[in-house]
Design an enzyme around this catalytic site. Structure first.
Site, PDB file in Angstrom:
ATOM      1  N   LYS A 117       0.864  -1.179   0.000  1.00 27.13           N
ATOM      2  CA  LYS A 117       0.000   0.000   0.000  1.00 27.13           C
ATOM      3  C   LYS A 117       0.900   1.227   0.000  1.00 27.13           C
ATOM      4  O   LYS A 117       2.079   1.141   0.381  1.00 27.13           O
ATOM      5  CB  LYS A 117      -0.867  -0.003   1.268  1.00 27.13           C
ATOM      6  CG  LYS A 117      -2.124   0.821   1.159  1.00 27.13           C
ATOM      7  CD  LYS A 117      -3.301   0.038   0.639  1.00 27.13           C
ATOM      8  CE  LYS A 117      -4.526   0.913   0.540  1.00 27.13           C
ATOM      9  NZ  LYS A 117      -5.700   0.177   0.111  1.00 27.13           N
TER      10      LYS A 117
ATOM     11  N   GLY B 223     -23.884   3.489   4.684  1.00 29.42           N
ATOM     12  CA  GLY B 223     -23.008   4.130   3.711  1.00 29.42           C
ATOM     13  C   GLY B 223     -23.373   3.751   2.290  1.00 29.42           C
ATOM     14  O   GLY B 223     -23.163   2.614   1.869  1.00 29.42           O
ATOM     15  N   VAL B 224     -23.961   4.718   1.563  1.00 24.67           N
ATOM     16  CA  VAL B 224     -24.312   4.454   0.163  1.00 24.67           C
ATOM     17  C   VAL B 224     -23.461   5.350  -0.748  1.00 24.67           C
ATOM     18  O   VAL B 224     -23.969   6.141  -1.532  1.00 24.67           O
ATOM     19  CB  VAL B 224     -25.833   4.624  -0.110  1.00 24.67           C
ATOM     20  CG1 VAL B 224     -26.560   3.337   0.195  1.00 24.67           C
ATOM     21  CG2 VAL B 224     -26.439   5.778   0.675  1.00 24.67           C
ATOM     22  N   GLY B 225     -22.151   5.191  -0.590  1.00 24.16           N
ATOM     23  CA  GLY B 225     -21.202   5.851  -1.492  1.00 24.16           C
ATOM     24  C   GLY B 225     -21.052   4.998  -2.735  1.00 24.16           C
ATOM     25  O   GLY B 225     -22.026   4.381  -3.192  1.00 24.16           O
TER      26      GLY B 225
HETATM   27  P1  NAD Z   1     -17.210   6.137  -0.554  1.00 25.82           P
HETATM   28  O1  NAD Z   1     -16.394   7.191   0.115  1.00 25.82           O
HETATM   29  O2  NAD Z   1     -17.654   6.331  -1.946  1.00 25.82           O
HETATM   30  O3  NAD Z   1     -18.532   5.832   0.320  1.00 25.82           O
HETATM   31  C1  NAD Z   1     -18.562   5.810   1.701  1.00 25.82           C
HETATM   32  C2  NAD Z   1     -19.886   6.410   2.131  1.00 25.82           C
HETATM   33  O4  NAD Z   1     -20.032   6.241   3.539  1.00 25.82           O
HETATM   34  C3  NAD Z   1     -19.995   7.899   1.838  1.00 25.82           C
HETATM   35  O5  NAD Z   1     -21.220   8.156   1.178  1.00 25.82           O
HETATM   36  C4  NAD Z   1     -19.956   8.524   3.220  1.00 25.82           C
HETATM   37  O6  NAD Z   1     -20.719   9.723   3.301  1.00 25.82           O
HETATM   38  C5  NAD Z   1     -20.575   7.436   4.058  1.00 25.82           C
HETATM   39  N1  NAD Z   1     -20.265   7.502   5.481  1.00 25.82           N
HETATM   40  C6  NAD Z   1     -19.098   7.851   6.081  1.00 25.82           C
HETATM   41  N2  NAD Z   1     -19.214   7.752   7.416  1.00 25.82           N
HETATM   42  C7  NAD Z   1     -20.462   7.304   7.666  1.00 25.82           C
HETATM   43  C8  NAD Z   1     -21.172   6.963   8.839  1.00 25.82           C
HETATM   44  N3  NAD Z   1     -20.614   7.064  10.043  1.00 25.82           N
HETATM   45  N4  NAD Z   1     -22.447   6.535   8.712  1.00 25.82           N
HETATM   46  C9  NAD Z   1     -23.029   6.429   7.517  1.00 25.82           C
HETATM   47  N5  NAD Z   1     -22.409   6.731   6.378  1.00 25.82           N
HETATM   48  C10 NAD Z   1     -21.138   7.152   6.444  1.00 25.82           C
HETATM   49  O7  NAD Z   1     -16.358   4.796  -0.397  1.00 25.82           O
HETATM   50  P2  NAD Z   1     -16.540   3.414  -1.180  1.00 25.82           P
HETATM   51  O8  NAD Z   1     -15.559   3.360  -2.292  1.00 25.82           O
HETATM   52  O9  NAD Z   1     -17.985   3.183  -1.445  1.00 25.82           O
HETATM   53  O10 NAD Z   1     -16.012   2.373  -0.088  1.00 25.82           O
HETATM   54  C11 NAD Z   1     -16.800   2.022   1.026  1.00 25.82           C
HETATM   55  C12 NAD Z   1     -16.008   1.102   1.938  1.00 25.82           C
HETATM   56  O11 NAD Z   1     -15.654  -0.078   1.223  1.00 25.82           O
HETATM   57  C13 NAD Z   1     -14.687   1.696   2.451  1.00 25.82           C
HETATM   58  O12 NAD Z   1     -14.447   1.210   3.737  1.00 25.82           O
HETATM   59  C14 NAD Z   1     -13.663   1.135   1.474  1.00 25.82           C
HETATM   60  O13 NAD Z   1     -12.373   1.071   2.076  1.00 25.82           O
HETATM   61  C15 NAD Z   1     -14.243  -0.254   1.242  1.00 25.82           C
HETATM   62  N6  NAD Z   1     -13.822  -0.840  -0.032  1.00 25.82           N
HETATM   63  C16 NAD Z   1     -14.081  -0.208  -1.194  1.00 25.82           C
HETATM   64  C17 NAD Z   1     -13.693  -0.791  -2.394  1.00 25.82           C
HETATM   65  C18 NAD Z   1     -13.965  -0.133  -3.708  1.00 25.82           C
HETATM   66  O14 NAD Z   1     -13.847  -0.787  -4.753  1.00 25.82           O
HETATM   67  N7  NAD Z   1     -14.380   1.137  -3.748  1.00 25.82           N
HETATM   68  C19 NAD Z   1     -13.045  -2.047  -2.398  1.00 25.82           C
HETATM   69  C20 NAD Z   1     -12.815  -2.694  -1.161  1.00 25.82           C
HETATM   70  C21 NAD Z   1     -13.212  -2.069   0.011  1.00 25.82           C
END
Ligand code: NAD
Length: 364
Positions: free
Chosen positions: A80, A180-182
């Site tokens: 990383k 979390g709906v990111g």
């Molecule tokens: P993102 O930043 O797009 O989405 C995260 C969402 O969580 C955001 O909408 C944020 O506002 C929300 N959030 C933050 N704190 C919160 C809380 N306390 N309560 C409710 N909502 C909250 O990130 P992502 O790419 O969707 O990734 C989500 C998770 O999955 C992360 O932990 C990331 O490390 C993990 N992950 C992502 C991927 C990938 O391909 N993007 C792969 C493996 C793991």
């Protein structure tokens, strides 16, 4: 504890400090293990308050990638990188290209990708200086944003969890709470809604919340109490550490299956979930779809091949559940054992076959 003791204690192979005065680059690349192959892991661009905080984060994340790649059955090690700074203020072409030159010097021992604070276009910029970049745009032969693929893998894993807990894979009318709906949570919400599940979502970001409600007509809940809902599945898709001493006794779900990295604050929380009768899908097994997708770029990206591999998360979880039952241990411990055993067994074979590093295709 001095730096060498800290690194050796957890078996890290190499830590590289990268500094470029002209662009202001300050980065740390950590290679935890190349036992199974080159160390692949994203570049996090984050305003760490101290260099030590950046070091701790990169070490923890690099080790996590070793487990994720091993459990996913990939020929990859774990690494990383962190760039210390505020991506909104400090990111520039010069800085990313200086970073890319450092990645290139490692000759493929470390391969990078996007992470928190970096995006697809940043990887395209790094790619101009180094071959050892994945998750680039299609113009560079890349596979694009891995998040929808991660979500698809989580969806496959959820079906394996349902079968384990309820004896069928039917999602119709199953209740799911997504925290979390990111990027990933939103795409997962789509899969679950299409399959007929009743979904409740929470997000700290009102725009992301509104997008999920308007696109999928799901219900909402406040972020502070989403984990307490009496649902079939609680799906953490926000930040890590959500299952901790404070929250664990408040859970009222049958299954925990989400994308967030490092969901359990401590290993002991995995044991506690087992005692509580909650089926936990180990995060690094469930969320490996994005990694599988970028790994495929190393052979010349083929979406069909990548998606077939991602669908395998269903079977991988089933294997973990079987090991956990046989050994009477938590699913979290079973997943770690599984990864460690694969590293031990396969690295023995690699020691005989491989000398030097290079693109994966050169290994075969
Ligand atoms: P993102 O930043 O797009 O989405 C995260 C969402 O969580 C955001 O909408 C944020 O506002 C929300 N959030 C933050 N704190 C919160 C809380 N306390 N309560 C409710 N909502 C909250 O990130 P992502 O790419 O969707 O990734 C989500 C998770 O999955 C992360 O932990 C990331 O490390 C993990 N992950 C992502 C991927 C990938 O391909 N993007 C792969 C493996 C793991």
């Amino acid at each position: 504890m001095n730096l060498f003791e800290r690194i050796n204690g957890d078996g890290y192979e190499q830590v590289v400090y990268c500094s470029d005065d002209r662009s202001g680059l300050r980065a740390i690349i950590a290679i935890h293990s190349t036992a199974l192959g080159p160390a692949l892991g994203g570049t996090r661009f984050y305003p760490y308050e101290t260099e030590d905080e950046g070091l701790e984060d990169v070490l923890r994340l690099a080790k996590g990638m070793t487990y994720k790649a091993a459990a996913a059955g990939l020929d990859l090690g774990g690494g990383k990188a962190v760039i210390i700074g505020d991506p909104k203020r400090d990111k520039s072409e010069a800085l990313l290209r200086a970073y890319g030159r450092f990645v290139e010097t490692l000759g493929g021992r470390y391969i990078t990708a996007e992470d928190v604070g970096t995006a697809l276009e940043d990887m395209d910029t790094v790619r101009r200086e180094s071959r050892w970049v994945t998750g680039c745009s299609h113009t560079y032969g890349g596979s694009g944003d891995p998040s929808p693929v991660t979500a698809y893998g989580v969806f496959q894993g959820i079906k394996a969890c349902i079968l384990e807990a309820f004896g069928d894979t039917e999602l119709e009318n199953r209740t799911v709470a997504i925290q979390g709906v990111g990027k990933v949570g939103y795409a997962l919400c789509g899969h679950l809604s299409d399959a007929g599940a009743k979904v409740v979502v929470a997000d700290a970001d009102v725009d992301n919340l509104a997008r999920a409600v308007s696109d999928f007509q799901v219900e909402t809940c406040d972020s502070a109490s989403i984990h307490t809902l009496p649902v079939d599945i609680f799906s953490p898709c926000a930040l890590g550490g959500g299952i901790n001493d404070d929250t664990i006794s408040e859970l009222a779900c049958r299954i925990i299956a989400g994308a967030a990295n490092n969901q359990l604050q401590r290993d002991a929380h995995g044991d506690k979930l087992r005692d509580l009768g909650i089926l936990y899908a180990p995060d690094f097994v469930l969320n490996a779809g994005g990694l599988m997708n970028v790994e495929d770029e190393l052979r010349g990206y083929n979406r069909e091949r990548a998606m077939t591999r991602v669908e395998g998360i269903y079977k991988q979880l089933q294997q973990i559940f079987t090991v956990a039952k046989e050994r009477r241990i938590s699913t979290a411990r079973a997943a770690k054992d599984y990864a460690e055993e694969r590293i031990r067994d396969i690295s023995r074979i690699r020691q005989v076959r491989v000398s030097g590093y290079g693109p994966l295709s050169d290994h075969r």
